[in-house]
Write a protein that holds these residues in place. Structure first.
Motif, short mmCIF file in Angstrom:
data_model
loop_
_atom_site.label_atom_id
_atom_site.label_comp_id
_atom_site.label_asym_id
_atom_site.label_seq_id
_atom_site.Cartn_x
_atom_site.Cartn_y
_atom_site.Cartn_z
N ASN A 155 0.82 -1.21 0.00
CA ASN A 155 0.00 0.00 0.00
C ASN A 155 0.86 1.26 0.00
OD1 ASN A 155 -2.71 -1.03 0.02
ND2 ASN A 155 -2.23 -1.86 2.03
N GLY A 156 0.27 2.35 -0.49
CA GLY A 156 1.00 3.62 -0.53
C GLY A 156 1.19 4.18 0.88
N THR A 157 2.19 5.05 1.02
CA THR A 157 2.41 5.67 2.34
C THR A 157 1.85 7.08 2.38
OG1 THR A 157 4.52 6.70 1.79
CG2 THR A 157 4.60 4.45 2.62
N GLY A 158 1.69 7.71 1.23
CA GLY A 158 1.26 9.11 1.19
C GLY A 158 2.35 10.04 1.69
N LEU A 159 3.54 9.52 1.90
CA LEU A 159 4.65 10.32 2.43
C LEU A 159 5.85 10.21 1.49
CD1 LEU A 159 4.26 9.23 6.15
CD2 LEU A 159 4.05 11.57 5.30
N PRO A 160 6.83 11.13 1.63
CA PRO A 160 7.98 11.06 0.73
C PRO A 160 8.70 9.70 0.74
CG PRO A 160 7.99 13.12 1.94
CD PRO A 160 6.90 12.28 2.53
N PHE A 161 9.40 9.44 -0.37
CA PHE A 161 9.98 8.11 -0.57
C PHE A 161 10.98 7.71 0.51
CE2 PHE A 161 14.34 8.94 -1.96
CZ PHE A 161 14.29 10.29 -2.24
N ASP A 162 11.65 8.72 1.13
CA ASP A 162 12.68 8.38 2.11
C ASP A 162 12.20 8.70 3.53
OD1 ASP A 162 12.65 11.10 1.90
OD2 ASP A 162 14.83 11.33 1.81
N SER A 163 10.88 8.63 3.73
CA SER A 163 10.30 9.03 5.01
C SER A 163 10.63 8.06 6.15
CB SER A 163 8.78 9.16 4.87
OG SER A 163 8.22 9.48 6.11
N VAL A 164 11.13 8.62 7.24
CA VAL A 164 11.33 7.85 8.46
C VAL A 164 10.01 7.81 9.22
CG1 VAL A 164 12.56 7.83 10.69
CG2 VAL A 164 13.77 8.51 8.60
N MET A 165 9.25 8.92 9.07
CA MET A 165 7.96 9.01 9.75
C MET A 165 7.02 7.88 9.29
SD MET A 165 6.21 12.47 10.66
CE MET A 165 5.49 12.96 9.11
N ALA A 166 7.13 7.51 8.01
CA ALA A 166 6.27 6.43 7.50
C ALA A 166 6.51 5.14 8.28
CB ALA A 166 6.52 6.21 6.01
N VAL A 167 7.75 4.92 8.68
CA VAL A 167 8.07 3.71 9.45
C VAL A 167 7.45 3.80 10.84
CG1 VAL A 167 9.93 2.24 10.34
CG2 VAL A 167 10.26 3.49 8.17
N GLU A 168 7.55 4.99 11.42
CA GLU A 168 7.03 5.17 12.78
C GLU A 168 5.51 5.17 12.82
OE1 GLU A 168 8.60 5.00 15.43
OE2 GLU A 168 10.67 5.29 14.85
N LEU A 169 4.90 5.77 11.80
CA LEU A 169 3.44 5.94 11.80
C LEU A 169 2.67 4.65 11.60
CD1 LEU A 169 2.62 9.12 9.68
CD2 LEU A 169 2.08 8.71 12.09
N HIS A 170 3.22 3.78 10.75
CA HIS A 170 2.47 2.59 10.37
C HIS A 170 2.98 1.37 11.13
CE1 HIS A 170 2.16 5.20 6.69
NE2 HIS A 170 0.89 5.02 7.02
N GLU A 171 2.06 0.67 11.75
CA GLU A 171 2.49 -0.47 12.54
C GLU A 171 3.16 -1.55 11.71
OE1 GLU A 171 0.28 -2.93 15.82
OE2 GLU A 171 -0.47 -0.87 15.68
N GLU A 172 2.80 -1.58 10.40
CA GLU A 172 3.43 -2.60 9.53
C GLU A 172 4.89 -2.26 9.28
OE1 GLU A 172 0.82 -0.72 8.93
OE2 GLU A 172 -0.73 -1.73 7.73
N ARG A 173 5.30 -1.00 9.54
CA ARG A 173 6.67 -0.49 9.36
C ARG A 173 7.07 -0.34 7.90
NH1 ARG A 173 5.90 1.70 13.88
NH2 ARG A 173 5.51 0.20 15.50
#
Ligand code: GLU
Length: 341
Positions: free
Chosen positions: A110-128
């Motif tokens: 699934n898409g993250t809706g965040l920039p490609f190198d986002s660290v926040m995407a890892v923190e925000l989503h439980e799937e990592r």
């Protein structure tokens, strides 16, 4: 008889129909090149210092049909680093190794809706990891490449991507050195994923393989053949070699359709209607299933990181060649590009 005639016409006009004749394809590739060449919008990426020196006027287009015919115009033999365009192809190799079901379970689609190198995407989503085409998922994908050492994994990636291209690809050593100096963020993402138990190899070793895969030198001709291999269900249309199976190919295209163009993946699908993947060095690959693969190269990027001329040329060719997966009308051969059916 009447029905047969109608269905033939419909087949030619629909996404599952045939490509136009070779002369028409050639003309449209030349036209798209001529139309987009003078677009001077965008900026060459400079966050990897080695990329900043790339001349902004380089521009090449190559379309490879699944019958192996190639139509190209412009700077089609100029090498550049593949960057993020390596991601779907490495994902394909991992699907082959672990199966597409396990690959999806471990990496997400699934898409993250965040920039490609986002660290926040890892923190925000439980799937990592959300999908294999943004850095967290791509780094995790690389960690799943079979092999016990950096060298084993690297050889598998290099050989695998070479089979997609149909020739022995090589590293761009200068870009590798430059990116290795400046890739602290990716190293950070690898360690963060390891902390969440979502990386399947040593973090520094994984980052090394990932950085090398991004530094593989390709031409726009290579990109078109690699894309055409996915268009042909995993068979390289020039060498005839089966690189991955059709089930893998189909899933890779699905991921490209949802997440291939950074945060503009939705806009891209809306306008172009095809799975694509772009990279910060200015390349874009686009796949028209059953018909062919398109590669474009032009370094100036928009603010999302997608090549300005490449997006324009691809949009135009998708319309003119009748490639859009969602179009039910006939291709726009000479009509108004601002009013596509
Ligand atoms: N090697 C680049 C990075 O990881 C790839 C970026 C891209 O092409 O999107 O930062």
């Amino acid at each position: 008889m009447g029905t047969a005639k109608r269905s033939t016409k419909k087949q030619q006009a629909s996404t599952t129909g045939r490509l136009p004749d070779p002369g028409t394809i050639r003309r449209h590739v030349e036209d798209a090149y001529a139309t987009c060449r003078d677009d001077h919008g965008g900026q060459v990426a400079d966050y990897i210092p080695g990329l900043a020196q790339t001349p902004a006027d380089l521009f090449g287009i190559c379309f490879a049909a699944v019958d192996g015919q190639v139509y190209e115009q412009g700077d089609v033999e100029v090498p550049f680093s593949i960057q993020s365009i390596s991601k779907p192809f490495v994902y394909a190799l991992v699907c082959e190794a672990v199966g597409h079901t396990e690959a999806r379970e471990r990496l997400g689609v699934n898409g993250t809706g965040l920039p490609f190198d986002s660290v926040m995407a890892v923190e925000l989503h439980e799937e990592r990891t959300m999908n294999p085409l943004v850095n967290a998922g791509a780094i995790a994908t690389t960690s799943l490449v079979p092999g016990d050492t950096v060298e084993d994994k690297w050889q598998l990636v290099l050989r695998g991507l070479s089979r997609f291209a149909g020739r022995d690809l090589e590293l761009d050593e200068e870009i590798l050195a430059s990116e290795s100096e400046s890739n602290r963020r990716n190293r950070g993402i690898a360690h963060l994923l390891r902390g969440y138990d979502q990386l399947y190899f040593d973090p520094d070793g994984t980052t090394e393989v990932y950085t090398r895969q991004c530094s593989i030198a390709v031409t726009v001709h290579d990109l078109a053949i690699m894309a055409a291999t996915l268009a042909d269900g995993g068979v390289n249309p020039v060498t005839g070699e089966r690189v991955v199976d059709a089930g893998t190919s189909r899933r890779v295209l699905a991921v490209m359709a949802t997440a291939g163009m950074y945060e503009r993946s939705g806009d891209w699908l809306y306008e172009v209607g095809l799975p694509g993947k772009s990279g910060v060095s200015g390349g874009i690959v686009t796949v028209s299933p059953g018909k062919g693969g398109l590669g474009t190269f032009s370094p100036p990027l928009d603010d999302a990181g997608n090549s300005v001329r490449g997006q324009r040329a691809t949009r135009e060719l998708s319309e003119r060649l009748g490639l859009n997966l969602f179009a039910s009308g006939e291709p726009i051969v000479d009509g108004d590009m601002d009013d596509p059916r």
